[in-house]
Write an enzyme that holds these catalytic residues in place. Structure first.
Site, PDB file in Angstrom:
ATOM      1  N   HIS A   1      -1.624  -5.577   1.470  1.00 41.50           N
ATOM      2  CA  HIS A   1      -2.848  -6.355   1.240  1.00 41.50           C
ATOM      3  C   HIS A   1      -2.472  -7.755   0.785  1.00 41.50           C
ATOM      4  CE1 HIS A   1      -6.669  -7.686  -0.526  1.00 41.50           C
ATOM      5  NE2 HIS A   1      -5.943  -8.115  -1.532  1.00 41.50           N
TER       6      HIS A   1
ATOM      7  N   TYR B   1     -12.069  -3.180  -3.348  1.00 42.78           N
ATOM      8  CA  TYR B   1     -12.649  -3.282  -2.004  1.00 42.78           C
ATOM      9  C   TYR B   1     -14.181  -3.249  -2.019  1.00 42.78           C
ATOM     10  CZ  TYR B   1      -8.111  -2.800   0.383  1.00 42.78           C
ATOM     11  OH  TYR B   1      -6.836  -3.007   0.881  1.00 42.78           O
TER      12      TYR B   1
ATOM     13  N   GLU C   1      -8.880 -10.786  -7.920  1.00 39.95           N
ATOM     14  CA  GLU C   1      -7.954  -9.660  -7.759  1.00 39.95           C
ATOM     15  C   GLU C   1      -6.823  -9.705  -8.799  1.00 39.95           C
ATOM     16  OE1 GLU C   1      -6.927  -9.927  -3.592  1.00 39.95           O
ATOM     17  OE2 GLU C   1      -8.939  -9.330  -2.972  1.00 39.95           O
TER      18      GLU C   1
ATOM     19  N   ASN D   1      -2.034  -0.141   7.343  1.00 37.88           N
ATOM     20  CA  ASN D   1      -1.463  -1.473   7.613  1.00 37.88           C
ATOM     21  C   ASN D   1      -0.611  -2.031   6.470  1.00 37.88           C
ATOM     22  OD1 ASN D   1      -3.531  -2.263   5.945  1.00 37.88           O
ATOM     23  ND2 ASN D   1      -4.572  -3.572   7.427  1.00 37.88           N
TER      24      ASN D   1
ATOM     25  N   LYS E   1       0.836  -1.201   0.000  1.00 37.00           N
ATOM     26  CA  LYS E   1       0.000   0.000   0.000  1.00 37.00           C
ATOM     27  C   LYS E   1       0.879   1.263   0.000  1.00 37.00           C
ATOM     28  CE  LYS E   1      -3.753  -2.501   2.341  1.00 37.00           C
ATOM     29  NZ  LYS E   1      -4.632  -2.584   3.548  1.00 37.00           N
TER      30      LYS E   1
HETATM   31  P1  DAT Z   1      -7.517  -7.456   5.293  1.00 37.87           P
HETATM   32  O1  DAT Z   1      -6.743  -6.325   4.633  1.00 37.87           O
HETATM   33  O2  DAT Z   1      -6.753  -8.028   6.442  1.00 37.87           O
HETATM   34  O3  DAT Z   1      -7.974  -8.502   4.307  1.00 37.87           O
HETATM   35  P2  DAT Z   1     -10.245  -6.491   5.302  1.00 37.87           P
HETATM   36  O4  DAT Z   1     -10.385  -7.096   3.956  1.00 37.87           O
HETATM   37  O5  DAT Z   1     -11.287  -6.825   6.325  1.00 37.87           O
HETATM   38  O6  DAT Z   1      -8.827  -6.819   5.950  1.00 37.87           O
HETATM   39  O7  DAT Z   1     -10.237  -4.902   5.196  1.00 37.87           O
HETATM   40  C1  DAT Z   1      -9.519  -4.285   4.141  1.00 37.87           C
HETATM   41  C2  DAT Z   1      -8.775  -3.096   4.679  1.00 37.87           C
HETATM   42  O8  DAT Z   1      -9.713  -2.151   5.194  1.00 37.87           O
HETATM   43  C3  DAT Z   1      -7.856  -3.394   5.872  1.00 37.87           C
HETATM   44  O9  DAT Z   1      -6.607  -3.872   5.458  1.00 37.87           O
HETATM   45  C4  DAT Z   1      -7.752  -2.053   6.515  1.00 37.87           C
HETATM   46  C5  DAT Z   1      -9.142  -1.468   6.305  1.00 37.87           C
HETATM   47  N1  DAT Z   1      -9.972  -1.716   7.485  1.00 37.87           N
HETATM   48  C6  DAT Z   1     -10.537  -2.880   7.864  1.00 37.87           C
HETATM   49  N2  DAT Z   1     -11.219  -2.751   8.999  1.00 37.87           N
HETATM   50  C7  DAT Z   1     -11.090  -1.454   9.357  1.00 37.87           C
HETATM   51  C8  DAT Z   1     -11.556  -0.659  10.434  1.00 37.87           C
HETATM   52  N3  DAT Z   1     -12.321  -1.192  11.404  1.00 37.87           N
HETATM   53  N4  DAT Z   1     -11.214   0.652  10.467  1.00 37.87           N
HETATM   54  C9  DAT Z   1     -10.454   1.203   9.503  1.00 37.87           C
HETATM   55  N5  DAT Z   1      -9.972   0.516   8.440  1.00 37.87           N
HETATM   56  C10 DAT Z   1     -10.289  -0.791   8.373  1.00 37.87           C
HETATM   57 MG    MG Z   2      -9.323  -8.354   2.754  1.00 35.42          MG
END
Ligand code: DAT
Ligand code: MG
Length: 148
Positions: free
Chosen positions: A115, A49, A126, A112, A9
């Site tokens: 991805h 997303y 993807e 974070n 990212k």
């Molecule tokens: P991951 O990236 O571990 O697959 P995800 O698909 O649930 O997690 O979410 C995608 C991204 O969205 C994640 O990397 C960071 C952001 N995100 C997820 N939950 C969040 C939250 N509660 N607050 C802010 N950003 C969040």
């Molecule tokens: Mg995810």
């Protein structure tokens, strides 16, 4: 062999962590099948997303992904999807285990740094989305030293 999509990212790129992150996957033994640096359009970020579009953080997430160049990566190997997720660590870096990429290099869920696809089906979707031009096909010479 399974393929997975990994994206460094914008914060990972800006913080100079591209090689450190890539190293984790390559040192493990996964094969690079695609690698490019690119700016992300709002449309691509929203499509990537799309399953999170109802979440309150969706707008901020899309803005973050479009805030600077990313590095898009495809890795191949045995259980690449689940092992890729394991190497990356939990979504929220506050609980990502030390030794994982997120556990070692970041602090907040909204920053974070990396991805990784969460299932074989998501990985296929993807990879098609981020690499419409296709992947690079090759067999690394180290293969017999990684797989028995
Ligand atoms: P991951 O990236 O571990 O697959 P995800 O698909 O649930 O997690 O979410 C995608 C991204 O969205 C994640 O990397 C960071 C952001 N995100 C997820 N939950 C969040 C939250 N509660 N607050 C802010 N950003 C969040
Ligand atoms: Mg995810």
């Amino acid at each position: 062999m399974e393929t997975t999509f990994v994206m460094i990212k914008p914060d990972g790129v800006q913080r100079g962590l591209v090689t450190k992150i890539l190293e984790r996957f390559l040192a493990k033994g996964y094969t690079l099948r695609g690698l490019k640096m690119m700016n992300v359009s709002k449309q691509l970020a929203e499509t990537h997303y799309s399953d999170l579009s109802a979440k309150p953080f969706f707008g901020g997430l899309v803005e973050y992904i479009c805030s600077g160049p990313v590095v898009a990566i495809v890795l191949e190997g045995k259980a690449a999807v689940s092992q890729g997720r394991a190497l990356i660590g939990a979504t929220n870096p506050l609980v990502s285990a030390p030794g994982t990429i997120r556990g070692d290099f970041c602090i907040e869920v909204g920053r974070n740094i990396v991805h990784g696809s969460d299932s074989v089906e998501s990985a296929q979707r993807e990879i098609g989305l981020w690499f419409p031009e296709g992947l690079v096909d090759h067999t690394p010479v180290a293969q017999p030293w990684i797989y028995e």
